[in-house]
Design a protein around this motif. Structure first.
Motif, short mmCIF file in Angstrom:
data_model
loop_
_atom_site.label_atom_id
_atom_site.label_comp_id
_atom_site.label_asym_id
_atom_site.label_seq_id
_atom_site.Cartn_x
_atom_site.Cartn_y
_atom_site.Cartn_z
N MET A 73 -13.06 3.91 1.95
CA MET A 73 -12.96 3.49 3.34
C MET A 73 -14.35 2.86 3.52
O MET A 73 -14.33 1.82 4.20
CB MET A 73 -13.13 4.66 4.22
CG MET A 73 -11.70 5.20 4.24
SD MET A 73 -11.60 6.95 5.02
CE MET A 73 -12.09 6.59 6.78
N TYR A 113 -7.61 0.62 3.27
CA TYR A 113 -8.28 1.31 4.27
C TYR A 113 -7.45 2.33 4.99
O TYR A 113 -7.37 3.69 4.94
CB TYR A 113 -8.95 0.39 5.29
CG TYR A 113 -9.58 1.50 6.21
CD1 TYR A 113 -11.06 1.88 6.06
CD2 TYR A 113 -8.91 1.47 7.57
CE1 TYR A 113 -11.46 2.66 7.14
CE2 TYR A 113 -9.73 2.42 8.53
CZ TYR A 113 -11.11 2.93 8.26
OH TYR A 113 -11.61 3.64 9.27
N LEU A 117 -7.25 6.25 5.06
CA LEU A 117 -7.53 7.19 6.29
C LEU A 117 -6.28 8.33 6.49
O LEU A 117 -6.60 9.26 6.84
CB LEU A 117 -7.36 6.34 7.34
CG LEU A 117 -7.35 6.63 8.90
CD1 LEU A 117 -8.77 7.43 9.41
CD2 LEU A 117 -7.24 5.45 10.01
N THR A 179 -18.62 5.63 9.18
CA THR A 179 -17.95 5.88 8.06
C THR A 179 -18.97 6.60 7.15
O THR A 179 -18.68 7.69 6.47
CB THR A 179 -16.91 4.86 7.39
OG1 THR A 179 -16.16 4.41 8.01
CG2 THR A 179 -16.13 5.63 6.20
#
Length: 403
Positions: A73, A113, A117, A179
């Motif tokens: 991420m 990504y 997630l 993040t």
């Protein structure tokens, strides 16, 4: 759950990234409107980015399963932030080629990504909270879409296109910083990626036996085609309704009604799950979606067309969090990266096919006839899987009981 720092970081990050994404999307359309006269060519340019994302999907799935989710991420978030620089160059030079590079990079980053997630959520919340958290993510995504598109429309009147992308850049940078504060209990080791990347046992082919061994996963994937076929041609359908009613304002009413109903559906699904199983919710939502397609036969009536999209929005708002929860709890965590990459690729493919089929059918028949065709297909598919589910109910025992 609401005292969980990671949940707040992910939700706030989803909102910030969503606003940045939609600022960029509106900026892309504005740039192409000035540079590309052909609608077909615009579609080709946008498709290039999507194809790039689909192409790296298998690799993304392997990487997500073999590396720490937070690392993926962070890297993809940083790359997405940097990619906006190419749009600054495109605006400065007026070159479409720089924009194409930007689109390719942004889609590749998304391909890494979003599976990361989806695989992260079950690691930071308890299983009983997954449905509620997935619903919240759907709501945050919808709100960010509304705010992002509205803000972009207003900002383009008072600021330059470059400044619009600057705000998008700031949003992505904010997501990257957020993040960094995630705390994920992830046992994967980055060192395994180099040794296992080229292993023949780390591809999508490993996902297919997992799906085959879990009929509920396959059934849920197939039922997802029902809302996806509606969503694929969503904009074309609304344009046709607007033309049918000779009203430009109906588009705004429909978009607003659908977005509000979606948020209500995602908020309500947790309460609904107290009275119904996840599979009952799936079948009910799929049935209502098929029914709403049939009701578009009366699309020339303004009030009824808005009611149709209220029904559709609420059903989809409850449908997708339930689907995400079933996948997160039914698929082993070691396969989450590859599975969610596969699912994203499959959804993207179905949306593209649905868009093409919708456009083709609207050219050869009226909206009402097409709606009856799609509605009949949706209800038939729902009925087939419902009776299969009833027949093999003992194999579909709930692995999760969401309280």
């Amino acid at each position: 759950m609401w005292n969980n720092k990671n949940v707040w970081i992910l939700l706030i990050g989803e909102f910030i990234a969503g606003v940045g994404l939609w600022l960029g999307i509106i900026g892309n359309l504005e740039f192409m409107q000035a540079k590309v006269p052909s609608d077909f060519l615009k579609a080709i340019i946008l498709a290039i980015g999507l194809l790039a994302g689909l192409a790296v999907g298998p690799l993304a799935g392997r990487v997500v399963d073999q590396m720490r989710k937070k690392t993926i991420m962070l890297v993809s978030g940083f790359a997405r932030t940097i990619s906006v620089i190419f749009m600054f160059i495109a605006i400065q030079t007026g070159s479409l080629w720089w924009m194409i590079i930007f689109l390719i990079l942004i889609e590749i980053c998304a391909a890494f990504y979003f599976p990361a997630l989806q695989a992260t959520i079950p690691l930071v919340v308890k299983e009983k909270d997954l449905l509620q958290v997935n619903g919240m993510f759907m709501n945050v995504s919808s709100v960010s879409r509304i705010i992002g598109t509205a803000s972009a429309g207003i900002l383009l009147v008072i600021i330059s296109l470059s400044m619009l992308y600057f705000f998008s850049f700031v949003a992505y940078l904010g997501l990257f910083i957020l993040t960094c504060f995630l705390t994920i209990n992830d046992s994967k080791k980055e060192k395994t990626i180099l040794g296992d990347m080229h292993s023949p046992r780390t591809g999508f082919k490993d996902v297919f036996p997992v799906i085959k061994e879990r009929p509920i996963v396959l059934m849920t994937l197939m039922l997802s085609f029902v809302p996806l076929f509606f969503l694929g041609g969503f904009n074309l359908i609304i344009i046709n309704i607007s033309e049918l009613q000779s009203s430009a304002s109906i588009k705004g009413w429909i978009y607003t009604a659908e977005a509000i109903a979606f948020i209500l559906g995602a908020f309500s699904v947790k309460q609904i799950s107290h009275k119904c199983s996840s599979y009952t919710i799936l079948f009910l939502c799929s049935f209502v979606i098929g029914l709403s397609q049939l009701l578009l036969y009366f699309a020339q009536i303004p009030v009824l067309s808005i009611i149709v999209f209220l029904l559709f929005g609420f059903s989809v708002g409850a449908f997708f969090p339930t689907v995400a929860t079933i996948f997160q709890t039914s698929v082993p965590k070691d396969f989450h990266g590859r599975f969610f990459s596969f699912r994203i690729m499959l959804d993207g493919f179905i949306l593209q096919v649905a868009l093409i089929i919708t456009g083709f059918l609207l050219d050869i028949m009226r909206l009402q006839q097409m709606s009856v065709t799609f509605g009949t297909m949706s209800l038939t598919m729902t009925a087939i899987y419902f009776f299969q589910f009833r027949k093999r109910k003992t194999q579909f025992e709930l692995k999760e009981k969401i309280s």
